[in-house]
Design a protein around this motif. Structure first.
Motif, PDB file in Angstrom:
ATOM      1  N   UNK A   1       0.844  -1.182   0.000  1.00 52.83           N
ATOM      2  CA  UNK A   1       0.000   0.000   0.000  1.00 52.83           C
ATOM      3  C   UNK A   1       0.886   1.241   0.000  1.00 52.83           C
ATOM      4  N   UNK A   2       0.404   2.275  -0.657  1.00 53.31           N
ATOM      5  CA  UNK A   2       1.129   3.537  -0.675  1.00 53.31           C
ATOM      6  C   UNK A   2       0.441   4.543   0.243  1.00 53.31           C
ATOM      7  N   UNK A   3       1.198   5.568   0.616  1.00 57.80           N
ATOM      8  CA  UNK A   3       0.579   6.643   1.388  1.00 57.80           C
ATOM      9  C   UNK A   3      -0.025   7.660   0.419  1.00 57.80           C
ATOM     10  N   UNK A   4      -0.466   8.767   0.910  1.00 54.56           N
ATOM     11  CA  UNK A   4      -1.136   9.761   0.052  1.00 54.56           C
ATOM     12  C   UNK A   4      -0.219  10.352  -1.008  1.00 54.56           C
ATOM     13  N   UNK A   5       1.083  10.324  -0.757  1.00 56.81           N
ATOM     14  CA  UNK A   5       2.050  10.841  -1.727  1.00 56.81           C
ATOM     15  C   UNK A   5       2.517   9.759  -2.709  1.00 56.81           C
ATOM     16  N   UNK A   6       2.006   8.553  -2.570  1.00 57.77           N
ATOM     17  CA  UNK A   6       2.411   7.464  -3.449  1.00 57.77           C
ATOM     18  C   UNK A   6       3.681   6.756  -3.007  1.00 57.77           C
ATOM     19  N   UNK A   7       4.143   7.040  -1.814  1.00 58.57           N
ATOM     20  CA  UNK A   7       5.370   6.425  -1.300  1.00 58.57           C
ATOM     21  C   UNK A   7       5.050   5.127  -0.565  1.00 58.57           C
ATOM     22  N   UNK A   8       6.031   4.248  -0.547  1.00 58.06           N
ATOM     23  CA  UNK A   8       5.884   2.980   0.167  1.00 58.06           C
ATOM     24  C   UNK A   8       7.223   2.566   0.738  1.00 58.06           C
ATOM     25  N   UNK A   9       7.195   1.643   1.679  1.00 56.69           N
ATOM     26  CA  UNK A   9       8.413   1.137   2.293  1.00 56.69           C
ATOM     27  C   UNK A   9       8.311  -0.375   2.398  1.00 56.69           C
ATOM     28  N   UNK A  10       9.411  -1.040   2.093  1.00 55.49           N
ATOM     29  CA  UNK A  10       9.480  -2.495   2.205  1.00 55.49           C
ATOM     30  C   UNK A  10      10.516  -2.816   3.268  1.00 55.49           C
ATOM     31  N   UNK A  11      10.110  -3.537   4.291  1.00 56.72           N
ATOM     32  CA  UNK A  11      11.005  -3.883   5.382  1.00 56.72           C
ATOM     33  C   UNK A  11      11.114  -5.399   5.475  1.00 56.72           C
ATOM     34  N   UNK A  12      12.337  -5.892   5.601  1.00 56.08           N
ATOM     35  CA  UNK A  12      12.552  -7.324   5.788  1.00 56.08           C
ATOM     36  C   UNK A  12      13.897  -7.531   6.468  1.00 56.08           C
ATOM     37  N   UNK A  13      14.051  -8.693   7.064  1.00 53.13           N
ATOM     38  CA  UNK A  13      15.319  -9.038   7.682  1.00 53.13           C
ATOM     39  C   UNK A  13      16.130  -9.902   6.728  1.00 53.13           C
ATOM     40  N   UNK A  14      17.439  -9.902   6.887  1.00 53.11           N
ATOM     41  CA  UNK A  14      18.303 -10.727   6.048  1.00 53.11           C
ATOM     42  C   UNK A  14      17.923 -12.205   6.165  1.00 53.11           C
ATOM     43  N   UNK A  15      17.518 -12.642   7.342  1.00 56.48           N
ATOM     44  CA  UNK A  15      17.152 -14.045   7.557  1.00 56.48           C
ATOM     45  C   UNK A  15      15.948 -14.472   6.713  1.00 56.48           C
ATOM     46  N   UNK A  16      15.033 -13.553   6.414  1.00 52.00           N
ATOM     47  CA  UNK A  16      13.855 -13.871   5.606  1.00 52.00           C
ATOM     48  C   UNK A  16      14.218 -14.220   4.170  1.00 52.00           C
ATOM     49  N   UNK A  17      15.349 -13.744   3.694  1.00 50.82           N
ATOM     50  CA  UNK A  17      15.738 -13.949   2.302  1.00 50.82           C
ATOM     51  C   UNK A  17      17.103 -14.614   2.178  1.00 50.82           C
ATOM     52  N   UNK A  18      17.440 -15.398   3.153  1.00 52.00           N
ATOM     53  CA  UNK A  18      18.761 -16.011   3.208  1.00 52.00           C
ATOM     54  C   UNK A  18      18.857 -17.198   2.241  1.00 52.00           C
ATOM     55  N   UNK A  19      19.778 -17.086   1.289  1.00 53.94           N
ATOM     56  CA  UNK A  19      20.132 -18.181   0.372  1.00 53.94           C
ATOM     57  C   UNK A  19      21.641 -18.167   0.240  1.00 53.94           C
ATOM     58  N   UNK A  20      22.221 -19.308   0.034  1.00 56.74           N
ATOM     59  CA  UNK A  20      23.676 -19.406  -0.036  1.00 56.74           C
ATOM     60  C   UNK A  20      24.251 -18.558  -1.173  1.00 56.74           C
TER      61      UNK A  20
END
Length: 50
Positions: free
Chosen positions: A1-20
């Motif tokens: 979802x975006x805010x009223x200005x069309x901005x968005x933020x994606x937050x994740x931890x390194x562990x969520x996307x850990x691949x060798x």
């Protein structure tokens, strides 16, 4: 979802996307219509830098 200005933020931890073979996530942005059911646009897949 975006805010009223069309901005968005994606937050994740390194562990969520850990691949060798990867140090970060890849990003794809999809834009849906107001009801959320119609795909209006889609970006290419882009690697995120650390």
């Amino acid at each position: 979802m975006t805010n009223r200005e069309g901005r968005y933020e994606i937050t994740y931890t390194r562990a969520q996307f850990c691949r060798a073979d990867k140090d970060s996530a890849d990003l794809i942005v999809r834009v849906y219509g107001g009801t959320g059911d119609a795909l209006l646009a889609q970006s290419d897949i882009r690697p995120l830098a650390d």
